[in-house]
Design a protein around this motif. Sequence first.
Motif, short mmCIF file in Angstrom:
data_model
loop_
_atom_site.label_atom_id
_atom_site.label_comp_id
_atom_site.label_asym_id
_atom_site.label_seq_id
_atom_site.Cartn_x
_atom_site.Cartn_y
_atom_site.Cartn_z
N UNK A 3 0.84 -1.21 0.00
CA UNK A 3 0.00 0.00 0.00
C UNK A 3 0.87 1.24 0.00
N UNK A 4 0.54 2.17 -0.89
CA UNK A 4 1.15 3.49 -0.88
C UNK A 4 0.12 4.46 -0.31
N UNK A 5 0.49 5.19 0.75
CA UNK A 5 -0.40 6.26 1.21
C UNK A 5 -0.26 7.43 0.23
N UNK A 6 -1.28 8.28 0.23
CA UNK A 6 -1.18 9.46 -0.63
C UNK A 6 -1.51 10.70 0.19
N UNK A 7 -1.34 11.86 -0.45
CA UNK A 7 -1.62 13.11 0.25
C UNK A 7 -3.11 13.44 0.26
N UNK A 8 -3.96 12.54 -0.27
CA UNK A 8 -5.39 12.84 -0.26
C UNK A 8 -6.18 11.82 0.53
N UNK A 9 -5.52 11.11 1.42
CA UNK A 9 -6.23 10.20 2.29
C UNK A 9 -6.87 9.02 1.56
N UNK A 10 -6.27 8.66 0.46
CA UNK A 10 -6.72 7.46 -0.26
C UNK A 10 -5.46 6.65 -0.56
N UNK A 11 -5.48 5.39 -0.20
CA UNK A 11 -4.30 4.58 -0.47
C UNK A 11 -4.33 4.02 -1.89
N UNK A 12 -3.14 3.74 -2.37
CA UNK A 12 -3.04 3.04 -3.65
C UNK A 12 -2.37 1.71 -3.38
N UNK A 13 -3.08 0.65 -3.71
CA UNK A 13 -2.50 -0.67 -3.50
C UNK A 13 -1.89 -1.13 -4.83
N UNK A 14 -0.64 -1.57 -4.77
CA UNK A 14 -0.01 -2.06 -6.00
C UNK A 14 0.37 -3.52 -5.83
N UNK A 15 0.49 -4.20 -6.96
CA UNK A 15 1.02 -5.57 -6.95
C UNK A 15 2.36 -5.56 -7.66
N UNK A 16 3.35 -6.22 -7.07
CA UNK A 16 4.66 -6.29 -7.72
C UNK A 16 5.32 -7.62 -7.42
#
Length: 1010
Positions: free
Chosen positions: A278-291
């Motif tokens: 999970x990447x947190x963001x500056x807008x209070x919405x996380x971005x989940x990535x798969x790698x």
Amino acid sequence: MKEYDHNKIEKKWQKFWDTKKTYQTENKSKKKKFYVLDMFPYPSGSGLHVGHPRGYIGSDIYARIKRMQGFNVLHPMGYDAFGLPAEQYAIEHNVHPRKAVEKNVKTFRSQLDKIGFSFDWSRQVNTTDPEYYKWTQWIFLQIYNSYYDAEKNKARPISELIKKLEKTDRNFKKLSEIEKEKILMNYRLAYEGYSEVNWCPKLGTVLANDEIVDDKDGNPVSERGGYPVEKKSMRQWFMRITAYADRLASDLDGLNWPQHIKEIQKNWIGISHGSEIEFKTNIDRNIKVFTTRADTLFGVTYVVLSPEHTNIGEFLVQSQNMAEASKYIREAKERLNKGDMNREKGLPAGEAGKTGIELKGIKAINPANGEEVPVWIGDYVLASYGTGAVMAVPAHDERDFEFAKKYNLPTKQVIEPIFIKKNGSDGVKPNLELIERNAVVCVVEHWSEKKFLCLAWKKNDWKGFVVGGIENGENLISAGEREIKEETGYQNLEYIKKLEYKIHSQFYHEVKKQNRFAHFDVLYFKLKDSEQKELAEEEKLLHDLVWVDKEKVDAFVSTDEDMQFIWRVFIKSQAYLSDGILSHSNQFDGLTSEEARKKITEFVGGKLVTKYKMRDAIFARQRYWGEPIPLIHKKDGTVVAVPEKKLPLVLPNVTSYEPIGTGESPLAGVKAWVKGGYETNTMPGWAGSSWYFLRYMDPKNKKSFADKKNIKYWKDVDLYVGGQEHATGHLLYSRFWHKFLYDSGYVPTSEPFKTLKNQGLIMANDGRKMSKRWGNVVNPDDIVKIYGADTLRIYEMFMGPFEETVAWNTDSIIGPRRFIEKVWRIGEKVMAKPKNNFGRYAFGGIQQGSSQNHSLVSLQKLLHKTIKKVTEDIEAMRFNTAVSAMMILASEMEKSENINIEDYKKFLQILAPFAPHVTEELWFSLGEKKSINISGWPKWNEKLIKDEEIKIAVQINGKVRAEIEIPADMLEADVLDLAEKNENVKKWTEGKIIIKKIYVKGRLVNIVLS
RNA sequence: GCCCAGAUGGCGGAAUUGGUAGACGCGAUGGACUCAAAAUCCAUUGAUGGCAACAUCAUGAGAGUUCGAUUCUCUCUCUGGGCACCA
């Protein structure tokens, strides 16, 4: 004796087998079972061409030998008759598709019958028969009413899940039926969802991929009419095959299938092990990535979302360039749709290059180091794989690299390459200690021309740049300069740049006799002028200096991986994609990629997960001619199953087979059907074929799809023969259904097909596929009429290896035909003499001495060798060499004056699976009363197969110079002695020194001269 | 681009725990039988040189390992199949 009239003979015996039920499988048998199955055909209007029966002939021969060996053989045939072509025919001629199917089945049957297959036709199945598809519907309902229990790792009834939910989730009980059903839909193995279809608004219908062509501008249009086709999201039924992905992949290991089919399925399932972060963001919405490369997390320079990412709107509204970004998303989606359509048709997806747009003002925070990175939308990220978002590491991923280059995004190297030499003269020696060294590689450019200074070492053929060790405390650049001066003599250097990371290399140092683990810094110099000092003598002996053109450097250093890599990084600035050693990664520096993947995932609170390329299977067609899906949509929005007792849910008659214009199946136009709430989609083509092999076990059962006892007896398919085009379709779906039935306790094995063989294609004379379109189709009926079925069968088996593609050549058929005529003539010869003259030649009673008896003995030896070869070749499906062996035997028999009648009969028996008609005729002519096809299989006598005298080759320095005959059990010393005394050998060894003598038992002698 | 499989006479192909390359079949050439033809049988048929014995070369190309490589290793070319932005 009568003339060999194949037409008369073949008809006669086909009738005989039919009336005597020679090939009927025993129902209750104490014999061992053997199940030989062909992929049942789709009965198309154009009938069979000579390519189609190839697989059937191979499996028929196999079934026949098993039958003769005493097995109870199940060898059935049937028809897979739902599908588009029959529907098309119905639309064009306005007749019920059933009529077309009936007609085509008739044609197929008559064509198959002429070839003399040993099918048990009493077990025939047809997927369009309501008595058959009743059970297809029944199985569908079992799947619908099941879910996948991840803990038990198998399918369980949905009722168990309901109980579980009621226990664990207090709210569940309070929910309305609709709400409950919504939740259950997320678990059912057959579920309703949405997916895109090819929609043609003008025709008002959904099109299959093969009904779409490209117009002159490359846009997809309907084949009929040439109207534009677009993507449309429609309600569909799906099967949750992904729940079985792991088992479908891992169970492949235990199957006796062609390696490449397993490979195709494995790739198709496409398992990758990776991490979700999970990447947190500056807008209070996380971005989940798969790698799959968590080890590169410190190298992330931006994050990318797919234009079709589910939550894209949330980011969009908070971005500073919303209007621009939404415009981009709209356009990107359109492009993707077109690309998808191309891909489905097997065309290139159209890689016009990656595009994207930054979501201005939105920043993602790298959980590993707290760094803020920009967030982009990019069309190279798939929404349907992983999480629909990726962390971009341009330094270590080709796609990110390309994208970063285009949009000028930064690159951060965090994996240092490591090269381990394994083979060749500099391969690491296994039992030697690794010695670590710091070293420097110098790339040196010419003072005026576009050339680079390379070294070619004389001791081995190593080629590369200037390389040298760094002495303790020495400055890097001065170390480089020192090495260049020492090794090349050039004096005036200008330092240009340094590679920002090291390169690690393990190799064997031939001069120093050491295993080295070198850590290279790479420097780039340019010469200021041509001043060069004379080199020390020892340096001159070590290597040559070579000035190599810039274009040719890559090839020059290609023998050495790390040198080539250095060149490519410096000059072409290429991304490094492999694993290596971490750097610029804080506390993880120095770890290998593999270790780091786990540790970094853990460190940032990520999850190790497994993802699949395979998607859930769409289980619906918007067409008429298919099995109705036995579900009812109730007015309150819930779905219920048609009660078992009411199955089959019979396909209703319609007035028109044309699409009704809404994209739904013609069933949506049947008032009573719609009123009853019945599902209007029909099942896809693969439904009926996913379990038909089970129905053959008990084809007329009215109470179940097959009786338990029968299923237990027949168990699974021992040999399955068919084309490799079904690798990712039928063969995968069948395995899926079978595993489901296994989980549910209906079948005893988790895999349906133990052994699989793919027959090769038969191409036409002109090298193209046989097709009406090219006018190169050869009809087996014509071949059977002119040459006979036996000839066709032998020719198709003889023309090449069973599993390889071969070209049809009508000229060559004459060979197998001559062979059969030869067998016939031998029969005439055998029968011409009174039987008494032959009986006494039974083996054991043969007197040595006379030449006639001698030939009898050698003929009998050959017969037994042939029995062995044919038996083993059929088992391994090497039919071509089996035929060849029998041809040799026939030629020898024809030459022979005396033929033992029993020996001749044995020959007929081993030939019978290939040529059942002519052998049957001859068999009965010799006084037999029961069919040769159930007469037993001859055994070979090991004693007769061994030769006492053998010929072996004598080589001098590996070249054959003589041949000697020796007793098979002669001792090595005697053989070598004999070989040396040979006249021809003497000629070569005269005056030379023999340094080595080799005897390979029963094969050859090799004498090595100095 | 990635993965898999393959490449042997005029043609289809045979030969692998590394051991006589070209089995078997088609085609071709010559001969026997026949009034003749068909069918059948016999002989020859990888290339080059030689009257011949025989020699040299030859399994897509190049290298390597080995007494010996169609077979094993590496690189490359071509053909067929699969996947195709799968992170």
